[in-house]
Design a protein around this motif. Structure first.
Motif, short mmCIF file in Angstrom:
data_model
loop_
_atom_site.label_atom_id
_atom_site.label_comp_id
_atom_site.label_asym_id
_atom_site.label_seq_id
_atom_site.Cartn_x
_atom_site.Cartn_y
_atom_site.Cartn_z
N ALA A 128 0.75 6.07 3.38
CA ALA A 128 1.12 6.71 4.86
C ALA A 128 2.77 6.65 5.66
O ALA A 128 2.96 7.45 5.91
N ARG A 129 3.04 5.24 5.13
CA ARG A 129 4.25 4.95 5.62
C ARG A 129 5.60 5.63 3.91
O ARG A 129 6.97 6.89 5.06
N SER A 189 12.71 -1.45 1.75
CA SER A 189 12.15 -2.23 0.82
C SER A 189 12.46 -0.72 0.15
O SER A 189 12.41 0.19 0.51
N ARG A 190 11.66 -0.86 -1.02
CA ARG A 190 11.57 -0.23 -2.10
C ARG A 190 10.15 0.96 -1.94
O ARG A 190 9.66 -0.04 -1.33
N PRO A 191 10.69 2.13 -1.49
CA PRO A 191 9.46 2.96 -1.25
C PRO A 191 7.87 2.84 -2.48
O PRO A 191 6.76 2.27 -2.05
N ILE A 192 8.15 2.02 -4.12
CA ILE A 192 7.52 2.21 -4.81
C ILE A 192 6.77 0.93 -4.69
O ILE A 192 5.77 0.61 -4.29
N VAL A 221 12.82 14.79 4.33
CA VAL A 221 13.07 16.41 3.86
C VAL A 221 13.67 16.83 5.53
O VAL A 221 14.80 17.56 5.42
N GLN A 222 13.54 16.08 6.53
CA GLN A 222 14.22 16.74 7.56
C GLN A 222 15.90 16.25 8.08
O GLN A 222 16.55 16.62 9.38
N GLY A 223 16.27 15.20 6.88
CA GLY A 223 17.56 14.92 7.05
C GLY A 223 17.75 13.54 7.45
O GLY A 223 19.36 13.56 7.41
N ASP A 224 17.19 12.46 7.71
CA ASP A 224 17.29 11.54 8.09
C ASP A 224 17.40 10.89 6.74
O ASP A 224 15.69 10.52 6.14
N LEU A 225 18.33 10.77 5.96
CA LEU A 225 18.23 10.61 4.21
C LEU A 225 17.31 8.36 4.16
O LEU A 225 17.63 8.58 3.41
N GLY A 226 17.50 8.22 5.17
CA GLY A 226 17.34 6.44 5.32
C GLY A 226 17.12 6.24 3.88
O GLY A 226 16.79 5.66 2.94
N MET A 267 12.06 6.87 -5.08
CA MET A 267 10.90 5.71 -5.37
C MET A 267 11.27 4.51 -5.57
O MET A 267 10.94 3.24 -5.00
N CYS A 268 12.27 4.46 -6.30
CA CYS A 268 12.58 3.16 -7.37
C CYS A 268 14.37 2.02 -6.84
O CYS A 268 14.17 1.05 -6.90
N ASN A 269 14.60 3.05 -5.09
CA ASN A 269 16.02 2.22 -4.99
C ASN A 269 15.54 1.96 -3.26
O ASN A 269 14.79 2.71 -2.69
#
Length: 138
Positions: free
Chosen positions: A123-124, A111-114, A133-138, A102-104
């Motif tokens: 949602a995003r 951007s940072r997820p947080i 989880v599906q493997g797209d490490l983004g 969340m913080c990276n």
């Protein structure tokens, strides 16, 4: 009766009436009351972390969690949104991993997820968790 269509032909079709009749009782379901959600967020994140994410004071969140006060419609939506995000985080990460994730910066989110959560809601961020989880490490 209109049927809700699913992409998987192996599953039976659901009637909209069945789904919405079940949803009609959801408001009274103990685990989905604003009090229950507020308690879950306080237990999961702590009041000091959850309250700012909800845009409220710690004191107000604690009143919601104790049942001394109840949120308005907007507050109920904010509770549900944060609860959904926390549920997805718990399903994908350990608590320590969730904090790091969340913080990276996240490539998919730009951007940072947080920060995305704070400005746009869950949602995003939930979409990015699912991609991770599906493997797209983004």
């Amino acid at each position: 009766m209109e049927q809700l269509q699913d992409m998987n032909a192996d599953e039976p079709a659901l009637s909209a009436t069945t789904v919405f009749a079940s949803l009609a009782e959801l408001r009274d379901a103990p685990g989905y009351s604003p009090k229950a959600i507020a308690e879950r967020l306080v237990n999961s994140l702590g009041a000091d972390a959850a309250a700012p994410l909800l845009g409220i004071s710690v004191e107000l969140l604690e009143r919601w969690a104790s049942g001394q006060d109840a949120p308005d419609a907007g507050g109920r939506l904010e509770l549900a949104d944060l609860d959904a995000l926390v549920g997805h985080l718990h399903s994908a990460f350990t608590p320590a991993q969730a904090m790091v994730w969340m913080c990276n910066p996240n490539v998919q989110l730009g951007s940072r997820p947080i920060d995305v959560y704070r400005t746009q809601g869950s949602a995003r961020v939930i979409g990015a968790i699912r991609a991770y989880v599906q493997g797209d490490l983004g």
